[in-house]
Scaffold this motif. Sequence first.
Motif, short mmCIF file in Angstrom:
data_model
loop_
_atom_site.label_atom_id
_atom_site.label_comp_id
_atom_site.label_asym_id
_atom_site.label_seq_id
_atom_site.Cartn_x
_atom_site.Cartn_y
_atom_site.Cartn_z
N VAL A 136 44.64 37.09 27.44
CA VAL A 136 45.17 36.09 28.38
C VAL A 136 45.85 36.79 29.55
O VAL A 136 45.65 36.43 30.72
CB VAL A 136 46.13 35.12 27.66
CG1 VAL A 136 46.88 34.26 28.67
CG2 VAL A 136 45.35 34.25 26.69
N GLU A 137 46.65 37.80 29.26
CA GLU A 137 47.34 38.54 30.33
C GLU A 137 46.34 39.22 31.26
O GLU A 137 46.48 39.17 32.48
CB GLU A 137 48.27 39.59 29.72
CG GLU A 137 49.04 40.38 30.75
CD GLU A 137 49.93 41.45 30.12
OE1 GLU A 137 50.24 42.42 30.84
OE2 GLU A 137 50.30 41.31 28.95
N MET A 169 43.50 39.30 36.48
CA MET A 169 42.24 39.25 37.21
C MET A 169 42.23 38.06 38.17
O MET A 169 41.81 38.18 39.32
CB MET A 169 41.07 39.14 36.23
CG MET A 169 39.71 39.21 36.89
SD MET A 169 38.35 39.22 35.70
CE MET A 169 38.49 37.57 35.04
N ARG A 170 42.71 36.91 37.71
CA ARG A 170 42.75 35.73 38.59
C ARG A 170 43.72 35.93 39.75
O ARG A 170 43.45 35.50 40.87
CB ARG A 170 43.12 34.48 37.79
CG ARG A 170 41.99 34.02 36.92
CD ARG A 170 42.39 32.82 36.10
NE ARG A 170 41.38 32.59 35.08
CZ ARG A 170 40.80 31.43 34.89
NH1 ARG A 170 41.13 30.40 35.62
NH2 ARG A 170 39.90 31.30 33.95
N ALA A 171 44.85 36.57 39.50
CA ALA A 171 45.82 36.85 40.57
C ALA A 171 45.19 37.78 41.60
O ALA A 171 45.35 37.58 42.81
CB ALA A 171 47.09 37.46 39.99
N SER A 172 44.46 38.78 41.14
CA SER A 172 43.79 39.71 42.05
C SER A 172 42.73 38.97 42.86
O SER A 172 42.60 39.18 44.07
CB SER A 172 43.15 40.84 41.25
OG SER A 172 42.41 41.69 42.08
#
Length: 185
Positions: A45-46, A51-54
């Motif tokens: 999950v982390e 990855m989504r933040a990037s």
Amino acid sequence: YCEKFQDTEGDSCMHSEDCTLRSVWGSIELIVGSVLKRMSLADLVEGEQEMRASERQHHLVLDALTDAIHAIDRDHRIVLVNQAFHDWLRRYKLNDEPLGRPLSEVVPFLPKSSFAQYEKVFTSGQGVECEFEASVQGMSIVVEVRKIPIIEANGVNRVATVLRDVTDRRRVEESLRQSEDRIRR
């Protein structure tokens, strides 16, 4: 391909050509070839959140650019656009849902030479810069274009395109030329 199965201990597994994922007592085992890495669900999950933040950061940067940008794959389908490209499509009353669609449908006024240039970028790995004039919804526009290869391990699979409407700049240049001609006479 990806297939789901249960291993001999009854654990749920997913297998693809590259790796196998197996759920074991609240953690995930990732088997790549003969390498086994056990990860907790929290780690997964982390990692996904990072990855989504990037990805969000990349989109913010891309959308901050004022030039219209899109990328196409080898089939000339649009795979990425920025907000300026959406705005550009709306300004010229073109289809505003370009993702996954052929470039020729989304931007129907592109000259045939444009597609030949894309093929040159795909095969040579070298970028192309050009300018073209077109009539769009009754308006004459001049567009400056940069086609940039996106090079990966197996070559060029996508081409990024940067579009800049230089119509106003060309009109000012033409007006200046005409003024200079009148002064010289």
